[in-house]
Scaffold this active site. Sequence first.
Site, short mmCIF file in Angstrom:
data_model
loop_
_atom_site.label_atom_id
_atom_site.label_comp_id
_atom_site.label_asym_id
_atom_site.label_seq_id
_atom_site.Cartn_x
_atom_site.Cartn_y
_atom_site.Cartn_z
N HIS A 193 -5.30 62.08 -41.79
CA HIS A 193 -6.34 62.15 -40.77
C HIS A 193 -6.27 60.90 -39.90
O HIS A 193 -5.52 59.97 -40.21
CB HIS A 193 -7.72 62.32 -41.41
CG HIS A 193 -8.03 61.32 -42.48
ND1 HIS A 193 -8.22 61.66 -43.79
CD2 HIS A 193 -8.13 59.98 -42.43
CE1 HIS A 193 -8.45 60.59 -44.50
NE2 HIS A 193 -8.40 59.55 -43.70
C1 T46 Z 1 -8.50 56.54 -45.08
C2 T46 Z 1 -7.77 56.68 -46.37
C3 T46 Z 1 -6.86 55.51 -46.62
C4 T46 Z 1 -17.32 58.98 -48.89
O1 T46 Z 1 -18.36 59.59 -49.21
N1 T46 Z 1 -17.41 57.67 -48.52
C5 T46 Z 1 -16.32 56.95 -48.16
O2 T46 Z 1 -16.43 55.74 -47.83
C6 T46 Z 1 -15.05 57.60 -48.16
C7 T46 Z 1 -13.80 56.84 -47.74
C8 T46 Z 1 -14.98 58.91 -48.53
N2 T46 Z 1 -16.11 59.58 -48.89
C9 T46 Z 1 -15.99 60.99 -49.32
C10 T46 Z 1 -15.55 61.94 -48.25
C11 T46 Z 1 -14.83 63.02 -49.05
O3 T46 Z 1 -15.77 63.97 -49.49
O4 T46 Z 1 -15.02 61.05 -50.35
C12 T46 Z 1 -14.29 62.26 -50.26
C13 T46 Z 1 -12.80 62.00 -50.19
O5 T46 Z 1 -12.52 61.37 -48.92
P1 T46 Z 1 -11.14 61.60 -48.13
O6 T46 Z 1 -10.63 62.96 -48.37
O7 T46 Z 1 -11.37 61.18 -46.71
O8 T46 Z 1 -10.20 60.55 -48.88
P2 T46 Z 1 -8.73 60.08 -48.47
O9 T46 Z 1 -8.19 59.27 -49.59
O10 T46 Z 1 -7.90 61.22 -47.98
O11 T46 Z 1 -8.96 59.10 -47.19
C14 T46 Z 1 -9.60 57.85 -47.38
C15 T46 Z 1 -10.52 57.56 -46.20
O12 T46 Z 1 -11.41 58.66 -45.98
C16 T46 Z 1 -9.76 57.30 -44.92
O13 T46 Z 1 -10.63 56.67 -44.00
O14 T46 Z 1 -8.00 55.97 -44.13
O15 T46 Z 1 -8.62 56.84 -47.50
#
Ligand code: T46
Length: 141
Positions: free
Chosen positions: A52
């Site tokens: 993303h």
């Molecule tokens: C990025 C990469 C390196 C939250 O509630 N709070 C938070 O601060 C974050 C980061 C995520 N969430 C929730 C949102 C989703 O329901 O945790 C779940 C998993 O998040 P996501 O699918 O976005 O995780 P990654 O590892 O794909 O991405 C994360 C960050 O979202 C992103 O900003 O750069 O790590």
Amino acid sequence: MPINECTLIDLPHIRDARGSLSFVEGGRHVPFDIRRVYYLYDVTPGVSRGAHAHKKLEQLLIPLGGAFDVVLDDGRAQKTIRLEHSDVGLYICPMIWRELLNFSSGAVCFVLASAPYDEEDYFRNHEEFLAAVRRVHSARA
Ligand code: T46
């Protein structure tokens, strides 16, 4: 933002007989005030994370343990950076598609972010991201 705005940042590393200590100060080692910290750990072998872009968020990724690759994509160019030293972080500016993969066993990705979590700040669809990049470039032309 062009991909070359994403840079590796050398962090202080204080080593003595007891081991190592590194630190990060907002506004000094990273070009933003730190408003949030989160970390990825227990990463399932073989998966990728991220895939993303953020509209405004700035982040610094630090491999606190282990190693992983970060693929950066500004809509025109791509580059892959392996993070494997706890005293070297990767600054990621806004409007960069990123994917994290090839995590080593036990790797921890520690992230300092410029803003609280906001789902509205995400492009989670690559085509929408590319369309937004094209809009920015055509507005500048
Ligand atoms: C990025 C990469 C390196 C939250 O509630 N709070 C938070 O601060 C974050 C980061 C995520 N969430 C929730 C949102 C989703 O329901 O945790 C779940 C998993 O998040 P996501 O699918 O976005 O995780 P990654 O590892 O794909 O991405 C994360 C960050 O979202 C992103 O900003 O750069 O790590």
